[in-house]
Write a protein that holds these residues in place. Structure first.
Motif, PDB file in Angstrom:
ATOM      1  N   ASP A  40      39.223-105.390 -41.778  1.00 17.81           N
ATOM      2  CA  ASP A  40      38.046-104.954 -41.026  1.00 17.81           C
ATOM      3  C   ASP A  40      37.846-103.449 -41.111  1.00 17.81           C
ATOM      4  N   SER A  41      38.935-102.702 -41.226  1.00 15.87           N
ATOM      5  CA  SER A  41      38.834-101.239 -41.291  1.00 15.87           C
ATOM      6  C   SER A  41      38.219-100.757 -42.600  1.00 15.87           C
ATOM      7  N   LEU A  42      38.159-101.613 -43.614  1.00 11.63           N
ATOM      8  CA  LEU A  42      37.603-101.226 -44.900  1.00 11.63           C
ATOM      9  C   LEU A  42      36.168-101.706 -45.095  1.00 11.63           C
ATOM     10  N   TYR A  43      35.740-102.654 -44.286  1.00 15.53           N
ATOM     11  CA  TYR A  43      34.477-103.324 -44.577  1.00 15.53           C
ATOM     12  C   TYR A  43      33.266-102.407 -44.469  1.00 15.53           C
ATOM     13  N   ALA A  44      33.075-101.761 -43.331  1.00 14.86           N
ATOM     14  CA  ALA A  44      31.824-101.046 -43.076  1.00 14.86           C
ATOM     15  C   ALA A  44      31.557 -99.933 -44.088  1.00 14.86           C
ATOM     16  N   ASP A  45      32.575 -99.121 -44.373  1.00 13.76           N
ATOM     17  CA  ASP A  45      32.369 -97.949 -45.213  1.00 13.76           C
ATOM     18  C   ASP A  45      32.450 -98.247 -46.705  1.00 13.76           C
ATOM     19  N   VAL A  46      33.247 -99.249 -47.091  1.00 12.03           N
ATOM     20  CA  VAL A  46      33.526 -99.448 -48.509  1.00 12.03           C
ATOM     21  C   VAL A  46      32.853-100.699 -49.059  1.00 12.03           C
ATOM     22  N   VAL A  47      32.983-101.817 -48.344  1.00  2.00           N
ATOM     23  CA  VAL A  47      32.507-103.097 -48.869  1.00  2.00           C
ATOM     24  C   VAL A  47      31.029-103.326 -48.576  1.00  2.00           C
ATOM     25  N   ALA A  48      30.624-103.118 -47.332  1.00  3.55           N
ATOM     26  CA  ALA A  48      29.264-103.479 -46.916  1.00  3.55           C
ATOM     27  C   ALA A  48      28.171-102.885 -47.802  1.00  3.55           C
ATOM     28  N   PRO A  49      28.267-101.600 -48.203  1.00  2.00           N
ATOM     29  CA  PRO A  49      27.190-101.042 -49.039  1.00  2.00           C
ATOM     30  C   PRO A  49      27.048-101.707 -50.402  1.00  2.00           C
ATOM     31  N   LEU A  50      28.104-102.416 -50.855  1.00  4.57           N
ATOM     32  CA  LEU A  50      28.077-103.024 -52.187  1.00  4.57           C
ATOM     33  C   LEU A  50      27.775-104.516 -52.153  1.00  4.57           C
ATOM     34  N   ARG A  51      27.857-105.106 -50.971  1.00  4.27           N
ATOM     35  CA  ARG A  51      27.852-106.562 -50.887  1.00  4.27           C
ATOM     36  C   ARG A  51      26.584-107.190 -51.456  1.00  4.27           C
ATOM     37  N   ALA A  52      25.442-106.725 -51.029  1.00  5.58           N
ATOM     38  CA  ALA A  52      24.182-107.317 -51.498  1.00  5.58           C
ATOM     39  C   ALA A  52      23.982-107.052 -52.986  1.00  5.58           C
ATOM     40  N   GLU A  53      24.306-105.861 -53.403  1.00  2.00           N
ATOM     41  CA  GLU A  53      24.150-105.484 -54.811  1.00  2.00           C
ATOM     42  C   GLU A  53      24.957-106.394 -55.728  1.00  2.00           C
ATOM     43  N   LEU A  54      26.167-106.755 -55.294  1.00  2.71           N
ATOM     44  CA  LEU A  54      27.067-107.519 -56.154  1.00  2.71           C
ATOM     45  C   LEU A  54      27.037-109.015 -55.868  1.00  2.71           C
ATOM     46  N   GLY A  55      26.289-109.435 -54.864  1.00  3.87           N
ATOM     47  CA  GLY A  55      26.111-110.849 -54.608  1.00  3.87           C
ATOM     48  C   GLY A  55      27.333-111.566 -54.070  1.00  3.87           C
ATOM     49  N   VAL A  56      28.145-110.869 -53.290  1.00  2.00           N
ATOM     50  CA  VAL A  56      29.300-111.525 -52.669  1.00  2.00           C
ATOM     51  C   VAL A  56      28.780-112.378 -51.514  1.00  2.00           C
TER      52      VAL A  56
END
Length: 570
Positions: free
Chosen positions: A134-150
């Motif tokens: 959870d500590s990594l999601y907001a800053d690192v994962v969330a901005p890429l999620r839609a772009e990469l289709g996860v």
């Protein structure tokens, strides 16, 4: 690899420890088969030890069943990728097993990656599901999620498997409160929703891809090595047999310490894999901390671990090493970074551990050679390198000419090549890189080494790190070994830098041991006493810490491309 006459019987077979056959067949075709057998025999026995908490095999099995059911209901199919974006937490083992129970491939993602690096890994693996801290999601994962289709992201906090227990204070600044996001699935809620459910049965074949394990990227962009179920089962069995891992030993039951990052092939094979295959519990501490690691060795009576030489250096340098009871650790294996005689002696003196080297790569599913227990490895008189062992059962090791690929004889310097069931079939979505690295079943490692007639392998250096100073060839490792003999030097790395007169010259970066001082001129003078005139460093920079990847390997390429403080010259 060009054809050669059949090799004679290896003379090094006499060096193998008692009970390790030259030809080894895994006791289980895959680690998923091994897990089912282990759980049936040890359901209520400890599987994971974390600080003062324990999780049983039954608990891990039930949690992975629930997670596998969630995966299947979200549409995960055999062959899909499930990205694991975690530290060394128990959720890693749960997620790995759940992926395999669905026939999926676990894509191992370094939790230290920043956004651009993570973009490359996720775009390459194209996971259906991502399990993230959870500590990594907001800053690192969330901005890429839609772009990469996860499609689905599951978030978890490090302490989630331990209920209401208070987390340890050692990482208090990084644990933070649990975070729940509107666009992710919470681990605890998922486990509650699927508790007691059993996934639809899926079997896996030894040829299926168990892991996408990304190369460390020490020389370029990381590639996803396709580690197969069969290759993993083989090399976990190698570790288990070679080091006689037995959790029911009457004198001292084996306990494994997970120092190597679990997203690294050594962490999964020599850590989680050993627990799955043998039933020996594994100690997990979220991430490496020298004081916490020394305390855990004493608390849990750890017997076995594999760690990089930089980790052993940190442990031996910590003041607690002199006050903790560390005598249980009888099987200390070092891999992933060069191991020199000076460090071996220092660790033995400070901690009492006899370090045994292992050589392997992501592409060889960890071990290709190891030093047998109870045997003192030789030193190559030409290069000064300490041997990294003899080929493990099933592995064939040869030396090839760096330019032509032709097989060279004993004692010649060339590229290390490995063949055997542990070698990956190639890289994910990278046919050109695969064709270059894996040729007729032989992995061309990119490492330069020497193989003696008696089977001992010596790693000289990385092919791309060779320094050409006025026509003289210099291997950085040889200079680094001398630097580490200086009483003030804690770590050292050597690179070639442009030089108008010589083309390249030797630049050494060093960090110093606590409580010591040394000027660049002093270090240069020390090297001049121990090295040929063309080898000693003309530039020395004293820095606080050297750049490393998560497995502890020093990143020479960052020293070549990053402007760090420059010190004295000579």
């Amino acid at each position: 690899m060009p054809s050669t006459p059949p090799a004679p019987p290896h003379p090094w077979t006499r060096l193998h420890p008692a009970g390790v056959p030259a030809d080894l067949t895994p006791s289980s075709p895959t680690l998923l088969h091994a897990w089912r057998r282990t759980v049936a025999a040890r359901r209520d026995r400890p599987a994971v030890l974390s600080f003062d908490r324990t999780l049983t095999f039954g608990t891990i099995d039930a949690q992975s069943d629930a997670l596998a059911v969630a995966f299947q209901r979200s549409g995960v199919l055999p062959g899909d990728r499930i990205a694991v974006h975690l530290q060394n937490d128990p959720q890693w083992l749960v997620t790995l097993l759940a992926a395999w129970k669905c026939g999926a491939t676990a894509a191992c993602i370094n939790p230290m990656l920043r956004r651009e690096e993570l973009r490359h890994h996720l775009a390459d693996a194209q996971p259906t599901v991502l399990v993230s801290l959870d500590s990594l999601y907001a800053d690192v994962v969330a901005p890429l999620r839609a772009e990469l289709g996860v499609r689905t992201v599951i978030t978890t906090a490090p302490w989630d498997l331990f209920g209401d227990a208070a987390p340890p204070t050692v990482f208090a600044e990084t644990w933070g409160p649990r975070r729940i996001f509107a666009d992710t699935v919470d681990w605890l809620q998922l486990q509650a929703d699927h508790a007691g459910a059993v996934p639809d049965p899926v079997d896996v074949d030894p040829a299926d891809v168990a892991l996408l394990t990304y190369t460390s990227g020490t020389t370029g962009r990381a590639k996803g090595a396709m580690n197969t179920h069969g290759g993993m089962a083989h090399n976990v069995q190698v570790y288990a047999s070679w080091h006689s891992i037995d959790p029911d030993d009457a004198d001292q039951p084996d306990v494994v310490l997970g120092v190597a990052p679990l997203f690294h092939i050594t962490g999964t094979v020599a850590g989680l894999g050993l627990t799955i295959l043998t039933g020996a519990p594994i100690v997990l501490l979220h991430r490496f901390d020298a004081a916490a690691t020394l305390e855990a060795i004493e608390r849990h009576r750890v017997t076995f671990t594999v760690a990089a030489s930089t980790a052993y250096n940190a442990l031996a340098s910590h003041p607690d090493v002199l006050t903790r009871d560390l005598t249980s650790l009888r099987k200390a294996v070092s891999g992933g970074a060069p191991l020199g005689p000076a460090l071996v002696a220092r660790v033995a003196e400070r901690a009492g551990w006899r370090l045994l080297a292992v050589y392997g790569l992501t592409e060889t599913t960890s071990p290709a050679t190891m030093v047998p227990p109870g045997v003192d490895p030789p030193i190559d008189p030409a290069s000064g390198a300490l041997s990294v062992g003899v080929p493990v059962p099933g592995a064939d090791v040869r030396i090839a000419d760096i330019e032509t690929g032709e097989v060279l004889g004993a004692g010649a310097v060339g590229e290390i090549c490995v063949a055997g069931p542990m070698v990956v079939p190639g890289y994910w979505n990278a046919p050109e890189e695969t064709a270059h690295a894996v040729r007729d079943g032989w992995l061309f490692s990119g490492d330069v080494g020497v193989l003696h007639e008696d089977g001992w392998l010596f790693v000289v250096d990385r092919k791309k790190d060779l320094i050409n100073a006025g026509g003289y060839k210099i291997w950085p490792r040889e200079v680094e070994d001398v630097l580490l003999q200086h009483p003030a030097v804690r770590e050292a790395a050597v690179v070639g830098v442009p030089d108008e007169y010589r083309g390249e010259t030797v630049h050494a970066y060093v960090s110093l041991r606590d409580g010591t001082t040394a000027e660049p001129a002093e270090i240069i003078a020390f090297c001049r006493e121990h090295l040929a005139a063309y080898k000693y460093p003309r530039l020395v920079s004293v820095v606080g810490d050297l750049p490393k990847n998560a497995s502890g390997k020093i990143l020479r390429r960052e020293l070549r491309t990053t402007e760090l403080p420059r010190g004295g010259t000579a």
